[in-house]
Write an enzyme that holds these catalytic residues in place. Structure first.
Site, PDB file in Angstrom:
ATOM      1  N   GLY A 272       0.804  -1.217   0.000  1.00 43.96           N
ATOM      2  CA  GLY A 272       0.000   0.000   0.000  1.00 43.96           C
ATOM      3  C   GLY A 272       0.834   1.262   0.000  1.00 43.96           C
ATOM      4  CG  ASP A 273       3.673   2.114   3.055  1.00 47.11           C
ATOM      5  OD1 ASP A 273       3.694   3.174   3.698  1.00 47.11           O
ATOM      6  OD2 ASP A 273       3.331   1.021   3.554  1.00 47.11           O
ATOM      7  CG  MET A 274       6.511   0.616  -2.890  1.00 43.05           C
ATOM      8  SD  MET A 274       6.779   0.111  -1.187  1.00 43.05           S
ATOM      9  CE  MET A 274       6.724  -1.668  -1.358  1.00 43.05           C
TER      10      MET A 274
END
Length: 727
Positions: free
Chosen positions: A536-538
């Site tokens: 999700g961060d990427m």
């Protein structure tokens, strides 16, 4: 400003690019060789586009001759030997951003190999991280390799268009899906680089933060107790108030290192507390306490999420049978449509609706990269924000990273994230990988003088990126309206977990809680396991990067209110449009060796057995006796997409395709010495990006930046140091 014009010739490897361009207000003409027939997939991927079914390559040349002169972007994906635009490319293509996406690149020993999404996630190391120990690796749901590749294709196109504003010409850009996946593993490969360890399958238990999926009375939640001490203290207080803390209130459990050492027991006590309550009770109680927990929502439940509804995230598609609702786009562009029309079939006489867009010119020139002359004030920490500024940095942007001893980035300071044995905060392996090409400015933002210096820097930057809690910048006098007064053309990108507005705007989120709320965790299995790396961060970082490039290309300022939850939910694919997921025919099978596996694209047992000279009943046993690399080579030669399932060590040390492209590149760090880093994904031919300098020491460039940008004297700098402003 007129709309971008995009010719989309992608297959499933990068079809997300066309959807993203629709979300950015572009006019997209899709040229299909193989018609998309499944209704849910057609609506999700291609609504808002005009679609020309054109299986005849000879006719394609005629169509392109007419459409190409006014096109801005041409994007195509597929195996190298099936690409059509590379063969047709000539001098009359010089004005377009031409992006080609192939499974393994146009170089190296595997350049002609085909791959579907499962094979690509295996080749890039992502499949290895999913599933249970000893059992078959499981790639993440909903074709994440293709969605990531499509996003990087759109990013590459926008980089090329920005370079065109300076040079007056377009260029070719190449994307390898294997490299895209390998760049999206969080610690998957860098654990091997820095610590000699190989993160493996853990049934969804995170290896470097105390987060996981827990069962409740009626379902599941994702959450944990890593992060600032308050996360543990407030969770413990909640459990103690209910009389369910067991012995965790004893002094020894206040030591974070001791808790980490005895994590299985702590998880057992926390899990028992959670299991006595419903998922909603845990999620609601956690939000009220500012704790990072969330319900594992099914895709249908995502449509009812009050935060997403309040922010009008969902998209209505007008069809002949009436309107249907789908997930929206990962960010709201200035030209983002609020409704879409189902794909419109057209014939070979199709023409553009809009006139030609004339590129503006920028003059800055430094390294010859696409973002030369762009300066970014980076107020982010941990992963999502730094990953976005990493992408901008490797294409020439000057990243001024603001950090401090007083707001300790866990990727610098948390022992579990340093990776390197005996590392300090200045040579943390995690930090080194995601912060190369940046300059560090130490500002203690608890002090008004530091906040004032930050305000003084705003006129000298093009972009400000931050992931503070909503309202923090406003309290410092640095909200968007204040920034506009200081710099009318500034782009502000805010990357809060669920956005700046809405009933959950103050929710504390980690990667696992965002995946849970988005619907993706639910699709990892039953019971759900979650994703044990920060996908999700990427995903959010890619969206932030694309949103930034969109505004820079338009030449206007603006505030991008990016919700990491929305970026993740946008990666659900057609999940909310279909009754059940389409069956994936690819499989991952065990091969010879300890925990060695191969991914094989969709094929029947009978077809595989015939190719391997055996019977369907003996197929598994025969494959289990083969070396994965040799078998992949053999199957590819017979026309079957296949690739060994790579772990972090394989990617860095043993994969011949990544080695041929020089994906892992060394930078010489003053403390860590020569260190391999994950490389640049978007290969732009005319304005190539690069890795130019290692991650900075904390505050390494403070005096340099304040002298260069603000003209501070040595005496003034000395006083600021003495006053603790520059700590």
């Amino acid at each position: 400003m007129s709309r971008l014009r995009v010719l989309d010739l992608t297959d499933e490897l990068a079809r997300y690019a066309g959807r993203l361009f629709v979300g950015m207000g572009a006019e997209v003409i899709r040229i299909e060789r193989d018609r998309t027939t499944a209704r849910a997939e057609r609506l999700h991927w291609h609504s808002g586009q005009r679609v020309l079914h054109l299986p005849d390559d000879a006719e394609l040349g005629v169509v392109l001759d007419r459409l190409l002169p006014e096109a801005d972007v041409v994007v195509e994906s597929g195996p190298l030997d099936r690409l059509r635009t590379l063969k047709l490319r000539g001098p009359d293509w010089q004005h377009v951003a031409h992006v080609v996406v192939t499974p393994f690149g146009t170089w190296g020993p595997c350049k002609t190999w085909p791959a579907d999404d499962v094979v690509a996630t295996a080749a890039g190391g992502m499949a290895w991280l999913g599933g249970a120990p000893g059992e078959a690796p499981e790639p993440p749901p909903r074709a994440q390799a293709g969605q990531l590749a499509g996003t990087h294709a759109a990013i590459a196109a926008m980089l090329a268009l920005l370079a065109r504003q300076r040079t007056g010409v377009g260029q070719l850009a190449e994307i390898s899906v294997q490299e895209v996946v390998a760049a999206t593993l969080e610690t998957g490969a860098i654990s091997w680089i820095h610590a000699g360890t190989i993160p493996g399958r853990t049934s969804g238990v995170y290896g470097h933060v105390a987060h996981r999926v827990f069962a409740t009375k009626d379902g599941h939640v994702a959450g944990g107790y890593s992060g600032p001490n308050r996360m543990w203290d407030d969770l413990l207080a909640w459990m103690a108030d209910e009389g369910e803390a067991a012995d965790l209130t004893e002094e020894r459990w206040q030591d974070a290192a001791y808790r980490w050492q005895h994590r299985p027991y702590v998880d057992e006590v926390v899990g028992a507390f959670v299991a006595r309550r419903t998922a909603d009770e845990i999620a609601t109680g956690a939000r009220s306490r500012g704790l990072p927990w969330a319900t594992v929502a099914a895709p249908d439940d995502v449509l009812k999420n009050p935060q997403l509804l309040d922010r009008q995230f969902f998209l209505d598609i007008d069809t002949a049978e009436g309107a249907v609702r789908d997930v929206g786009f990962p960010f709201r562009s200035l030209q983002c449509p609020v409704r879409l029309r189902e794909p419109q079939d057209v014939d070979a006489t199709v023409t553009w609706l809009e006139g030609v867009q004339r590129p503006r010119r920028r003059t800055a020139h430094k390294r010859g990269a696409a973002l030369d002359g762009v300066r970014v004030l980076d107020l982010t920490w941990v992963l999502a924000g730094p990953y976005a500024t990493k992408l901008l940095a490797e294409h020439g942007a000057d990243i001024v990273k603001v950090e401090s001893m007083h707001r300790q980035d866990p990727t610098r300071f948390a022992p579990s994230m340093r990776l390197r044995p005996e590392a300090t905060y200045d040579d943390s392996g995690y930090f080194l990988n995601f912060n190369r090409n940046k300059r560090s400015l130490a500002l203690n933002l608890r002090k008004p003088e530091a906040q004032e210096l930050l305000r003084q820097l705003v006129p000298f930057v093009d972009v400000v990126i931050e992931n503070f809690s909503p309202g923090v910048l406003d309290r410092w006098g640095l909200g968007y309206q204040q920034l506009r007064k200081l710099n009318p053309n500034v782009v502000l990108v805010s990357m809060a977990g669920v956005g700046q507005t809405g009933p959950w705007r103050q929710a504390v989120t980690f990667a696992d809680t965002l995946a849970a709320m988005s619907g993706l965790t639910y699709e990892t299995g039953h019971p759900p396991q979650g994703l044990t790396f920060g996908l999700g961060d990427m995903v959010a970082a890619n969206a932030a990067t694309l949103a930034t490039l969109d505004l820079l290309h338009q030449g206007v300022g603006g505030h991008v209110d990016l919700s990491q939850l929305e970026a993740m939910a946008a990666h659900l694919g057609p999940a909310v449009l279909e009754a059940k997921p389409a069956r994936v025919g690819s499989r991952i099978l065990r091969t010879a060796g300890d925990d060695r596996w191969i991914a094989i694209g969709a094929a029947t047992d009978d077809a595989l057995a015939t190719a391997l000279g055996t019977t369907a009943s003996e197929l598994t046993d025969v494959i289990g006796e083969q070396d994965a690399d040799a078998l992949a080579d053999r199957l590819q030669s017979l026309g079957f997409p296949a690739y060994p399932v790579r772990d972090g060590r394989d990617l860095v040390d043993h994969d011949p395709q990544l080695a041929a492209g020089g994906f892992y590149q060394q930078l010489d760090h003053p403390l860590a010495g020569p260190v391999a880093h994950e490389g640049v994904v978007a290969h732009l031919h005319g304005t190539p990006g690069g890795l130019w300098q290692p991650a900075p020491l904390l505050g390494q460039h403070t005096d340099e930046l304040l002298t260069e940008l603000l003209g501070l004297t040595p005496e003034r700098l000395g006083n600021l140091h003495d006053e603790g402003v520059l700590e």
